[in-house]
Write a protein that holds these residues in place. Structure first.
Motif, PDB file in Angstrom:
ATOM      1  N   MET A  53      20.308  -1.818   5.415  1.00 63.16           N
ATOM      2  CA  MET A  53      20.652  -2.679   4.286  1.00 63.16           C
ATOM      3  C   MET A  53      22.145  -3.012   4.292  1.00 63.16           C
ATOM      4  SD  MET A  53      19.837  -2.160   0.225  1.00 63.16           S
ATOM      5  CE  MET A  53      18.103  -2.565   0.423  1.00 63.16           C
ATOM      6  N   LYS A  54      22.962  -2.036   4.661  1.00 59.98           N
ATOM      7  CA  LYS A  54      24.398  -2.275   4.717  1.00 59.98           C
ATOM      8  C   LYS A  54      24.720  -3.373   5.718  1.00 59.98           C
ATOM      9  CE  LYS A  54      28.654  -1.133   3.597  1.00 59.98           C
ATOM     10  NZ  LYS A  54      29.176  -1.233   2.200  1.00 59.98           N
ATOM     11  N   ALA A 152      15.764  -4.984  12.519  1.00 60.26           N
ATOM     12  CA  ALA A 152      16.816  -4.860  11.504  1.00 60.26           C
ATOM     13  C   ALA A 152      16.251  -4.952  10.092  1.00 60.26           C
ATOM     14  CB  ALA A 152      17.872  -5.940  11.704  1.00 60.26           C
ATOM     15  N   PHE A 153      15.045  -5.519   9.964  1.00 61.92           N
ATOM     16  CA  PHE A 153      14.416  -5.662   8.652  1.00 61.92           C
ATOM     17  C   PHE A 153      13.419  -4.542   8.360  1.00 61.92           C
ATOM     18  CE2 PHE A 153      15.542 -10.073   9.853  1.00 61.92           C
ATOM     19  CZ  PHE A 153      16.397 -10.353   8.802  1.00 61.92           C
ATOM     20  N   VAL A 225      20.569  -7.691  -2.573  1.00 66.18           N
ATOM     21  CA  VAL A 225      19.372  -7.417  -1.768  1.00 66.18           C
ATOM     22  C   VAL A 225      18.736  -6.137  -2.290  1.00 66.18           C
ATOM     23  CG1 VAL A 225      18.487  -6.878   0.541  1.00 66.18           C
ATOM     24  CG2 VAL A 225      20.336  -8.536   0.275  1.00 66.18           C
ATOM     25  N   GLY A 226      17.418  -6.104  -2.317  1.00 67.36           N
ATOM     26  CA  GLY A 226      16.705  -4.921  -2.767  1.00 67.36           C
ATOM     27  C   GLY A 226      15.641  -4.490  -1.786  1.00 67.36           C
ATOM     28  N   GLU A 227      15.369  -3.198  -1.752  1.00 68.29           N
ATOM     29  CA  GLU A 227      14.350  -2.676  -0.851  1.00 68.29           C
ATOM     30  C   GLU A 227      12.962  -2.961  -1.420  1.00 68.29           C
ATOM     31  OE1 GLU A 227      13.477   1.485   1.598  1.00 68.29           O
ATOM     32  OE2 GLU A 227      14.969   1.436  -0.009  1.00 68.29           O
ATOM     33  N   SER A 228      12.028  -3.279  -0.533  1.00 63.20           N
ATOM     34  CA  SER A 228      10.681  -3.605  -0.983  1.00 63.20           C
ATOM     35  C   SER A 228       9.641  -3.093   0.013  1.00 63.20           C
ATOM     36  CB  SER A 228      10.516  -5.118  -1.153  1.00 63.20           C
ATOM     37  OG  SER A 228       9.172  -5.444  -1.462  1.00 63.20           O
ATOM     38  N   GLY A 302      28.727  -5.251  -1.710  1.00 61.36           N
ATOM     39  CA  GLY A 302      28.397  -4.553  -0.479  1.00 61.36           C
ATOM     40  C   GLY A 302      28.046  -3.098  -0.654  1.00 61.36           C
ATOM     41  N   SER A 303      28.221  -2.555  -1.836  1.00 56.83           N
ATOM     42  CA  SER A 303      27.879  -1.153  -2.070  1.00 56.83           C
ATOM     43  C   SER A 303      26.365  -0.998  -2.168  1.00 56.83           C
ATOM     44  CB  SER A 303      28.540  -0.634  -3.350  1.00 56.83           C
ATOM     45  OG  SER A 303      28.104  -1.371  -4.483  1.00 56.83           O
ATOM     46  N   ILE A 304      25.860   0.157  -1.708  1.00 53.44           N
ATOM     47  CA  ILE A 304      24.430   0.446  -1.711  1.00 53.44           C
ATOM     48  C   ILE A 304      24.171   1.608  -2.663  1.00 53.44           C
ATOM     49  CG2 ILE A 304      22.400   0.908  -0.304  1.00 53.44           C
ATOM     50  CD1 ILE A 304      23.885  -1.551   0.616  1.00 53.44           C
ATOM     51  N   HIS A 305      23.216   1.442  -3.562  1.00 51.54           N
ATOM     52  CA  HIS A 305      22.862   2.485  -4.518  1.00 51.54           C
ATOM     53  C   HIS A 305      21.376   2.796  -4.407  1.00 51.54           C
ATOM     54  CE1 HIS A 305      26.727   2.141  -6.702  1.00 51.54           C
ATOM     55  NE2 HIS A 305      26.612   0.849  -6.415  1.00 51.54           N
TER      56      HIS A 305
END
Length: 334
Positions: A53-54, A152-153, A225-228, A302-305
């Protein structure tokens, strides 16, 4: 005289009871160790997912630096943000999604150059990814690049992600809000007949052209962007979406692909691994992952949580909007 008696010394081995006890002890130790091993593996997969994701967010930033705007979440032939009226059928109006447009910035320039952006891009494929779009019945030059896997996805925790899979575990955030009362629309005037969920109050939406300046709430307070885990999978009833899928736009049943809205609670959708799961609303309105307890969300800076699946739903929706002016403190989890 010392007499020796043959066979007077008996060799001693394990009895059956002793052997069973040893086996039982080994079984207990394995049972105690296995969860720890599984947790370590999941921790490694989660780190890889976060890094994926980064890299995608960095690609979006580099795209922005090059073109002074983020790519469109989905593109239609009209290219107009406020116009969702299709010009023809769904095979003619769908164009590239953000996942295709960022290819040069994730070291996939050669694949990007194989696309003919003057031609439609398919929204979905046969379940085995080998046939033509079941709704179009014809092929074009974009079929081959669209059916090329791009790892990458892929989140490594997704059981369906592999070197040959076309799935995508990372959705652009088109915004969010409560579920529309008419079950058929969006939070703005642009409406596609039959559309499930369709918002333009986020960063990546249909024909969007937002930039950092658009995030008036601050880029650190807006999802990008979000994880799905809810992209149409091969075990869906009849069609499969892909990392390269375009918007499905027609007068009957329109659907945006590779972008989603924060409408429902994280991980609240149906099990995507179940057979014949109809994930219409889950795909376009739910973020989630195969990691326990939540999913990764990337902010505009750009931070990922890792966001808990128990996050307050109102805060989750607020974070999806680029300029609602509402507070979002306390959303992050370690």
């Amino acid at each position: 005289m010392i007499q020796y008696r043959l066979g007077s010394e008996r060799r001693r081995g394990f009895t059956l009871v002793e052997l069973l006890v040893v086996i039982a002890i080994i079984g207990v130790l394995i049972a105690l160790l296995l969860p720890a091993v599984q947790q370590a593996r999941e921790a490694a997969r989660r780190i890889t997912c976060r890094n994926n994701m980064k890299q995608l967010v960095l690609a979006l930033h580099n795209y922005h630096d090059t073109f002074l705007a983020f790519p469109s979440g989905n593109m239609s032939r009209t290219g107009v943000t406020t116009d969702c009226t299709p010009d023809g059928d769904q095979c003619q109006d769908g164009r590239a999604s953000w996942t295709v447009l960022v290819l040069p910035f994730i070291e996939q320039q050669n694949l990007h150059d194989q696309f003919d952006f003057s031609l439609p891009l398919y929204w979905g494929f046969n379940d085995d990814y080998t046939g033509t779009n079941p709704n179009c019945g014809t092929n074009n030059a974009n079929f081959i690049p669209q059916t090329t896997p791009v790892t990458a996805f892929h989140c490594p925790s997704d059981p369906l992600a592999s070197n040959i899979s076309l799935t995508n575990n990372y959705m652009g955030v088109m915004g969010g809000d409560t579920y529309p009362s008419n079950n058929n629309g969006s939070a703005y005037n642009c409406r596609m007949n039959g559309s499930r969920l369709n918002y333009n109050n986020g960063m990546l939406y249909l024909n969007s052209r937002t930039g950092f300046q658009s995030a008036t709430d601050g880029s650190s307070n807006v999802y990008l962007v979000g994880e799905s885990k809810y992209l149409f999978q091969p075990n869906f009833c009849c069609e499969t979406a892909a990392w390269s899928s375009s918007a499905r736009i027609n007068n009957d049943d329109s659907l945006l692909v590779n972008i989603a809205a924060a409408t429902f609670q994280i991980n609240s959708g149906d099990d995507p691994l179940a057979n014949e799961v109809h994930m219409w609303d889950e795909m376009s309105g739910t973020f989630g992952s195969h990691h326990p307890g939540g999913c990764h969300m990337a902010m505009g800076d750009g931070s990922i949580h890792f966001i808990s699946e128990n996050i307050n739903i109102d805060i989750h929706r607020q974070l999806s909007k680029r300029s609602d002016g509402l507070p979002t403190g306390g959303f992050s989890t370690p």
